[in-house]
Design a protein around this motif. Structure first.
Motif, PDB file in Angstrom:
ATOM      1  N   LEU A 175     -22.826 -43.559  38.713  1.00 27.44           N
ATOM      2  CA  LEU A 175     -21.848 -42.801  37.793  1.00 27.44           C
ATOM      3  C   LEU A 175     -22.785 -42.481  36.658  1.00 27.44           C
ATOM      4  O   LEU A 175     -23.857 -42.703  36.349  1.00 27.44           O
ATOM      5  CB  LEU A 175     -20.798 -43.858  37.259  1.00 27.44           C
ATOM      6  N   PRO A 176     -22.192 -41.174  36.020  1.00 28.54           N
ATOM      7  CA  PRO A 176     -22.975 -40.706  34.885  1.00 28.54           C
ATOM      8  C   PRO A 176     -23.082 -41.701  33.649  1.00 28.54           C
ATOM      9  O   PRO A 176     -22.301 -42.792  33.792  1.00 28.54           O
ATOM     10  CB  PRO A 176     -21.764 -39.517  34.462  1.00 28.54           C
ATOM     11  N   PRO A 177     -24.115 -41.677  33.054  1.00 27.63           N
ATOM     12  CA  PRO A 177     -24.348 -42.964  31.897  1.00 27.63           C
ATOM     13  C   PRO A 177     -23.156 -42.893  31.029  1.00 27.63           C
ATOM     14  O   PRO A 177     -22.984 -44.361  30.647  1.00 27.63           O
ATOM     15  CB  PRO A 177     -25.485 -42.055  31.311  1.00 27.63           C
ATOM     16  N   ALA A 178     -22.311 -41.873  30.701  1.00 27.75           N
ATOM     17  CA  ALA A 178     -21.192 -42.348  29.846  1.00 27.75           C
ATOM     18  C   ALA A 178     -20.057 -43.029  30.515  1.00 27.75           C
ATOM     19  O   ALA A 178     -19.579 -43.888  29.760  1.00 27.75           O
ATOM     20  CB  ALA A 178     -20.507 -40.816  29.397  1.00 27.75           C
ATOM     21  N   GLN A 179     -19.925 -42.838  32.032  1.00 31.57           N
ATOM     22  CA  GLN A 179     -19.128 -43.779  32.563  1.00 31.57           C
ATOM     23  C   GLN A 179     -19.662 -45.020  32.682  1.00 31.57           C
ATOM     24  O   GLN A 179     -18.842 -46.019  32.825  1.00 31.57           O
ATOM     25  CB  GLN A 179     -18.560 -43.051  33.881  1.00 31.57           C
ATOM     26  N   LEU A 180     -20.754 -45.242  33.176  1.00 26.99           N
ATOM     27  CA  LEU A 180     -21.458 -46.514  33.457  1.00 26.99           C
ATOM     28  C   LEU A 180     -21.461 -47.416  32.283  1.00 26.99           C
ATOM     29  O   LEU A 180     -21.321 -48.690  32.243  1.00 26.99           O
ATOM     30  CB  LEU A 180     -22.999 -46.073  33.694  1.00 26.99           C
ATOM     31  N   ALA A 181     -21.458 -46.660  30.958  1.00 22.50           N
ATOM     32  CA  ALA A 181     -21.371 -47.465  29.738  1.00 22.50           C
ATOM     33  C   ALA A 181     -19.891 -48.062  29.608  1.00 22.50           C
ATOM     34  O   ALA A 181     -19.905 -49.286  28.867  1.00 22.50           O
ATOM     35  CB  ALA A 181     -21.523 -46.527  28.419  1.00 22.50           C
ATOM     36  N   LEU A 182     -19.119 -47.414  30.104  1.00 23.82           N
ATOM     37  CA  LEU A 182     -17.650 -47.795  30.015  1.00 23.82           C
ATOM     38  C   LEU A 182     -17.365 -49.172  30.701  1.00 23.82           C
ATOM     39  O   LEU A 182     -16.790 -50.241  30.486  1.00 23.82           O
ATOM     40  CB  LEU A 182     -16.553 -47.028  30.401  1.00 23.82           C
ATOM     41  N   ALA A 183     -18.064 -49.221  32.152  1.00 22.38           N
ATOM     42  CA  ALA A 183     -18.205 -50.319  32.774  1.00 22.38           C
ATOM     43  C   ALA A 183     -18.947 -51.662  32.142  1.00 22.38           C
ATOM     44  O   ALA A 183     -18.417 -52.898  32.181  1.00 22.38           O
ATOM     45  CB  ALA A 183     -18.853 -50.177  34.281  1.00 22.38           C
ATOM     46  N   ALA A 184     -19.998 -51.186  31.351  1.00 18.48           N
ATOM     47  CA  ALA A 184     -20.847 -52.245  30.453  1.00 18.48           C
ATOM     48  C   ALA A 184     -19.767 -52.917  29.506  1.00 18.48           C
ATOM     49  O   ALA A 184     -19.842 -53.882  29.045  1.00 18.48           O
ATOM     50  CB  ALA A 184     -21.816 -51.509  30.093  1.00 18.48           C
ATOM     51  N   LEU A 185     -18.886 -51.590  28.871  1.00 16.76           N
ATOM     52  CA  LEU A 185     -18.190 -52.265  27.763  1.00 16.76           C
ATOM     53  C   LEU A 185     -16.933 -53.250  28.517  1.00 16.76           C
ATOM     54  O   LEU A 185     -16.645 -54.350  27.592  1.00 16.76           O
ATOM     55  CB  LEU A 185     -17.342 -51.107  27.339  1.00 16.76           C
TER      56      LEU A 185
END
Length: 561
Positions: A175-185
């Protein structure tokens, strides 16, 4: 010779010979449809304009609901829970309702005017669903996209897709980095594995946008026809852009579309568009009633609703939320919802519904008026059961309340141990616990004369004849359930239940589980209580049971067949 022959002919008439002396609920043995277990869901709403729901009960520090509240929610037996908002969706940013490192829980705008806390987060909700063994249904915003277009389409689409990423994306997804960051959140908030939320509603009650713009008639009466088609095309283009963004993150989502649009022509153009049918599995119909009621008419004369007697109040309550069909049976979803879904290949759903009303009718006989809501709620459930072939799921609004009397569970957040099931919640809980996976046909024979209610409200007739009993039946392996609403306020009703194809010798146990009114209860909306009675029916073809006065009952027939 004429008179003896006439007498003999009358005595031999089959119709007369078969007229039941006791009212009969006859359950046929043919399966009519499969019954979705998701019909008995709940809507855990946080409504900024007067009902905070779970936010009111959540611990200020941890955001968790008190154990006593969770246990009472468990009594609803909800298989599906919708969250977190309805018409508030337009005003809120979902990221306010997730924990972020180093950020205090923010206060959201309350319809642009005040503040709404965010202690009870998406993670709290999804963990609650797992604890209650319920499937989640999440709502995302799409109002601005549909009615403003332009940059609002991309903004709403991004919001919706990002929430899908937070709940459903693997931490190493492509996924795009911004959405991947949400999975990490999400992982940082304690949940590494995705929640896997499948059911999502795109927008809520968008038809109100046509009213708010002041050009509702222009939307659906444009001339020439090309203008009308262009308007519908614009709505579909914007609406499906939000859906596409969500499906790009998780193509397995099952999406719910707005179904109403307040116009037969509008529904046809929007729901019939191939782009909608490719993306959406369901269309929703919201059902409430009777709303505020202070003044009614009897015989054309205006009366105050507080003057209604107990029997009229009971019948009034049993009539709503959606009235009766041409056969005198309680309605479920509106006809247009079933017809539109069937015509275009969707399944119909009701993501908001309840007996929702207030006014002077509650004043004089408060426990009678409160309990009557249980009868109306059960009638609507019977209506949905009769539509089982077409209805996939429903979520009753609302699951937990501090001030609104439509709450399935109600009470005082300061005293969480005292929460109770409200009348409409008690009815849905009874059906949720006791139903089978198959719908059976039911016929009623020899029932008492219908109740007569000479009332009109806002030009609409209430009744005027309301049958004493409304009944459906469901069945499963080794069990038959008869779901019955008995509307006489001051008299119980003895009936016989006859189940086609059931060997009387195989009947193992019969119990009548009823919701009745506790007349002297100090809290009117806690006056609907459950009573269960076992019935000796071994070896009997006709199962004799008594339906209490003003009651909702499920007759449970266990057998060895």
């Amino acid at each position: 010779m004429l008179k003896p022959l006439l007498l003999a002919a009358l005595l031999a008439t089959p119709a007369l010979a078969e007229t039941p002396t006791v009212p009969v609920i006859r359950v046929h043995d043919e399966k009519r449809a499969d019954v979705s277990p998701l019909l008995f869901g709940q809507f855990l709403e946080i409504a900024s304009w007067g009902e905070r729901g779970p936010e009111a009960y959540a611990d200020p520090e941890t955001g968790e609901l008190p154990a006593a509240v969770v246990e009472k929610l468990r009594e609803l037996h909800a298989p599906l829970i919708r969250f977190p908002f309805g018409s508030d969706s337009r005003f809120l940013d979902w990221t306010d309702r997730v924990a972020m490192p180093g950020r205090p829980a923010p206060v959201s705008l309350e319809r642009g005017e005040g503040g709404l806390t965010n202690r009870f987060t998406y993670d709290h909700f999804l963990r609650l669903c797992e604890e209650l063994d319920a499937e989640p249904l999440l709502v995302v915003k799409s109002w601005d996209a549909v009615f403003e277009g332009g940059d609002a389409v991309a903004a709403d689409a991004q919001q919706a897709a990002n929430l899908v990423a937070y709940t459903n994306a693997e931490v190493d997804a492509a996924l795009p980095p911004a959405q991947l960051a949400l999975a990490a959140l999400r992982a940082a908030n304690g949940r590494i594995q995705p929640y896997g939320v499948k059911k999502w509603q795109v927008g809520n009650e968008l038809f109100f946008g046509l009213n708010d713009r002041g050009d509702r008639d222009f939307y659906w009466t444009a001339d020439p026809e090309e203008e009308l088609e262009a308007l519908a095309d614009a709505i579909v283009t914007r609406y499906t852009a939000v859906a596409d963004a969500m499906l790009a993150v998780d193509p397995t989502l099952q999406l719910v579309a707005e179904g109403e649009w307040r116009s037969e022509r509008g529904r046809e153009l929007i729901l019939g568009d191939p782009r909608m049918k490719e993306r959406f599995a369901y269309v929703t119909n919201h059902a409430y009633g009777p709303w505020k009621t202070n003044r009614l008419r009897r015989g054309g004369e205006l009366i105050n609703a507080s003057t209604l007697d107990e029997q009229t109040l009971t019948a009034f309550g049993a009539f709503y939320p959606r009235g009766l069909d041409a056969e005198g049976r309680s309605r479920g979803l509106d006809d247009w919802a079933i017809e539109a879904a069937e015509a275009h290949g969707y399944r119909a759903v009701a993501t908001e519904w309840n007996w929702n009303g207030w006014g002077d009718f509650d004043l004089t006989h408060p426990t009678v008026a409160a309990h009557a809501r249980a009868l109306g709620t059960a009638g609507y459930l019977n209506g949905m059961l009769r539509q089982a072939e077409h209805v996939a799921f429903a979520t009753q609004s609302m699951m937990l309340a501090e001030s609104w009397n439509i709450g399935g569970v109600q009470g005082d957040p300061a005293e969480p141990g005292s929460v109770f099931l409200g009348p409409s919640g008690a009815a849905t809980a009874l059906y949720a616990e006791l139903h089978g996976p198959e719908l059976r046909e039911v016929t009623l024979e020899g029932m008492p004369e219908p109740l007569r209610v000479d009332l009109t409200r806002a030009g609409g007739v209430i009744g005027p004849q309301i049958p004493v009993v409304d009944a459906t039946a469901t069945a499963g392996p080794g069990v038959v359930y008869v779901h019955a609403v008995q509307r006489r306020f001051d008299a119980e009703l003895a009936v016989e239940i006859r189940v086609a194809g059931l060997d009387p010798g195989l009947v193992a146990a019969v119990a009548v589980h009823s919701l009745v009114r506790e007349a002297d209860h100090e809290r009117p909306f806690a006056s609907t209580v459950r009573r269960s009675v076992e019935v000796d029916a071994a070896g009997r073809e006709a199962i004799a049971v008594t339906l209490p006065a003003a009651s909702v009952s499920v007759v449970e027939i266990r057998h060895g067949g």
